[in-house]
Design a protein around this motif. Structure first.
Motif, PDB file in Angstrom:
ATOM      1  N   UNK A 173       3.139   9.802  -0.019  1.00 47.27           N
ATOM      2  CA  UNK A 173       2.259  10.661  -0.822  1.00 47.27           C
ATOM      3  C   UNK A 173       2.855  12.058  -0.949  1.00 47.27           C
ATOM      4  N   UNK A 174       3.326  12.609   0.180  1.00 43.11           N
ATOM      5  CA  UNK A 174       3.914  13.951   0.130  1.00 43.11           C
ATOM      6  C   UNK A 174       5.167  13.963  -0.733  1.00 43.11           C
ATOM      7  N   UNK A 194     -10.402   5.038  -7.943  1.00 45.40           N
ATOM      8  CA  UNK A 194      -9.883   4.034  -7.013  1.00 45.40           C
ATOM      9  C   UNK A 194     -10.810   3.755  -5.833  1.00 45.40           C
ATOM     10  N   UNK A 195     -11.723   4.668  -5.557  1.00 45.88           N
ATOM     11  CA  UNK A 195     -12.712   4.505  -4.487  1.00 45.88           C
ATOM     12  C   UNK A 195     -12.062   4.241  -3.126  1.00 45.88           C
ATOM     13  N   UNK A 246       0.832  -1.209   0.000  1.00 51.01           N
ATOM     14  CA  UNK A 246       0.000   0.000   0.000  1.00 51.01           C
ATOM     15  C   UNK A 246       0.866   1.258   0.000  1.00 51.01           C
ATOM     16  N   UNK A 247       1.964   1.202   0.730  1.00 53.46           N
ATOM     17  CA  UNK A 247       2.865   2.358   0.767  1.00 53.46           C
ATOM     18  C   UNK A 247       3.439   2.612  -0.621  1.00 53.46           C
ATOM     19  N   UNK A 248       3.912   1.555  -1.282  1.00 57.11           N
ATOM     20  CA  UNK A 248       4.474   1.708  -2.620  1.00 57.11           C
ATOM     21  C   UNK A 248       3.419   2.164  -3.617  1.00 57.11           C
ATOM     22  N   UNK A 249       2.208   1.617  -3.491  1.00 55.29           N
ATOM     23  CA  UNK A 249       1.118   2.025  -4.371  1.00 55.29           C
ATOM     24  C   UNK A 249       0.821   3.518  -4.197  1.00 55.29           C
ATOM     25  N   UNK A 250       0.754   3.952  -2.947  1.00 49.46           N
ATOM     26  CA  UNK A 250       0.458   5.355  -2.663  1.00 49.46           C
ATOM     27  C   UNK A 250       1.539   6.258  -3.232  1.00 49.46           C
ATOM     28  N   UNK A 251       2.799   5.894  -3.009  1.00 53.25           N
ATOM     29  CA  UNK A 251       3.903   6.692  -3.536  1.00 53.25           C
ATOM     30  C   UNK A 251       3.834   6.770  -5.058  1.00 53.25           C
ATOM     31  N   UNK A 252       3.596   5.634  -5.717  1.00 54.15           N
ATOM     32  CA  UNK A 252       3.590   5.605  -7.183  1.00 54.15           C
ATOM     33  C   UNK A 252       2.473   6.477  -7.755  1.00 54.15           C
ATOM     34  N   UNK A 293      -4.782  11.663   2.510  1.00 58.35           N
ATOM     35  CA  UNK A 293      -5.178  10.494   1.725  1.00 58.35           C
ATOM     36  C   UNK A 293      -4.163   9.365   1.899  1.00 58.35           C
ATOM     37  N   UNK A 294      -2.870   9.718   1.876  1.00 61.01           N
ATOM     38  CA  UNK A 294      -1.844   8.703   2.122  1.00 61.01           C
ATOM     39  C   UNK A 294      -1.930   8.141   3.525  1.00 61.01           C
ATOM     40  N   UNK A 295      -2.283   8.990   4.496  1.00 61.95           N
ATOM     41  CA  UNK A 295      -2.435   8.558   5.881  1.00 61.95           C
ATOM     42  C   UNK A 295      -3.575   7.560   6.017  1.00 61.95           C
TER      43      UNK A 295
END
Length: 406
Positions: free
Chosen positions: A87-88, A44-45, A10-16, A74-76
């Motif tokens: 995300x930031x 993405x819902x 999820x972290x990698x997805x958010x960053x990408x 959103x990343x949080x």
């Protein structure tokens, strides 16, 4: 404490996702919020429209860059604190690197064409700020009471100037808001009824608020004691980030009021960087990387890059800490008319602060004769016709270069 914090995917997805948005999100903070809604609500819902509206309302309530704060939140929600940082970083780093490269090249480019490009971009900055003042006045000062606060704030900001003048204006605006709007102010969005569902606990929130306050109090002392450029930049950028209401367009006024930046950097170069930032994707707060790199224009490239990084992190940090600190309590805060009135008054004062910055230094440095006035007017017309800001900046720079040759 944080939902999804232990899921690396999820972290990698958010960053990408945010890295892609950081490379493609042109148009400024309002456009960013539209991109975010399309990506995370529609496609993405990750959250509902109502939840997204509440996040946007909260981030507009707080000082700092609203669109970046929404992205951080959103990343949080998606992947905890690592996701928020990802995300930031993804959303910010593309524009920050471009602004750093612009700053590193600013001191090496010279000649009549370079001077013409500078004049053209400064003229475009006049149009950008004029449009920002107009748009913010319509949304933040729509009635007689708030328009009066904005006018008085502009006069006081012009007379006093500096960071303390801006702080006095914002505090005065908040007090005037309570006095003039206290009985009629309403929350911007419905309250969140389930604080326990938020992705951060109240203990962590209080720690973030304590850290935000401690840094605001201690950084000036540390900077004065150590007399090192890195701490001076951190102090000035952090204070600017803590007092920026109304979005990224106000960052010019706040940094221009800080001696750590205004002293070593000429106003023309500050305005040039601000104008150039309009042509880039991502947050306008990335302008801090440009300003940080110019604080020591004669230093080595690693040293200047380090100052850029310090300025960038410091200007974002207070808004992000305040977001973490207020998030669990938002449901209660936004139900109180006094809080809503104070924030509406402060936001009206922001219109005045930006109007004062429009007069000096933007208009004073951006319009130097009939030619630059014509470029500014054409740029304003183009922006009103919804021509992309990056294209207006490029065209302004080209006009300036052409005028310098003639």
């Amino acid at each position: 404490m944080f939902e999804g914090a232990r899921d690396p995917s999820r972290v990698l997805e958010t960053f990408a996702v945010f890295l892609r948005l950081g490379c493609t999100s042109f148009g400024g903070p309002v456009a960013h919020l539209g991109y975010f809604r399309d990506e995370f609500v529609v496609r993405r819902r990750w959250l509902t429209d109502a939840e997204y509206a509440q996040l946007v309302a909260l981030c507009q309530f707080l000082p700092g860059p609203a669109s970046s704060q929404v992205g951080f939140a959103l990343g949080l929600r998606r992947a905890g604190l690592p996701g928020a940082i990802g995300a930031w970083f993804g959303f910010t780093i593309p524009s920050a690197l471009l602004m750093l490269m612009l700053a590193l090249g600013a001191s090496t480019v010279s000649g009549p064409i370079a001077d013409g490009v500078l004049l053209g971009v400064l003229a475009v900055a006049v149009a950008v700020v004029a449009q920002a003042v107009s748009g913010m006045a319509r949304s933040l000062a729509p009635d007689v009471q708030r328009a009066s606060i904005a006018i008085v704030a502009a006069i006081v900001a012009l007379l006093i100037g500096g960071v303390w003048g801006q702080l006095a204006v914002l505090c005065g605006g908040a007090i005037a808001g309570v006095a003039l709007l206290g009985r009629t102010a309403e929350p911007e969005a419905p309250a969140h009824e389930h604080d326990e569902e938020l992705p951060i606990g109240r203990r962590g929130a209080l720690a973030a608020l304590s850290a935000a306050g401690a840094l605001l109090a201690l950084l000036p002392i540390i900077a004065a004691s150590l007399q090192h450029s890195a701490f001076s930049v951190a102090d000035a950028a952090y204070r600017a980030g803590a007092t920026v209401f109304g979005g990224g367009h106000v960052v010019l006024a706040t940094l221009e009021a800080e001696p750590a930046f205004a002293g070593p950097i000429g106003q023309d170069h500050l305005l040039f960087g601000y104008g150039a930032a309009q042509a880039l994707p991502g947050p306008l707060f990335s302008f801090a990387a440009y300003a940080g790199a110019l604080v020591d224009a004669s230093g080595s490239i690693p040293a200047r890059a380090g100052l850029a990084a310090v300025a960038l992190v410091a200007i974002f940090l207070p808004g992000l800490l305040l977001l973490i600190g207020v998030l669990p309590f938002w449901g209660r805060l936004n139900r109180r008319p006094t809080i809503a009135a104070a924030m509406q008054g402060a936001n009206a004062a922001v219109v005045g602060v930006l109007a004062a910055a429009f007069v000096d230094p933007v208009l004073v440095h951006g319009v130097t004769g009939p030619a630059t006035l014509a470029v500014a007017i054409l740029a304003l017309v183009a922006l009103m016709m919804r021509v992309p800001p990056w294209l207006v900046v490029v065209a302004g720079a080209a006009c300036g270069a052409g005028l310098s040759v003639l």
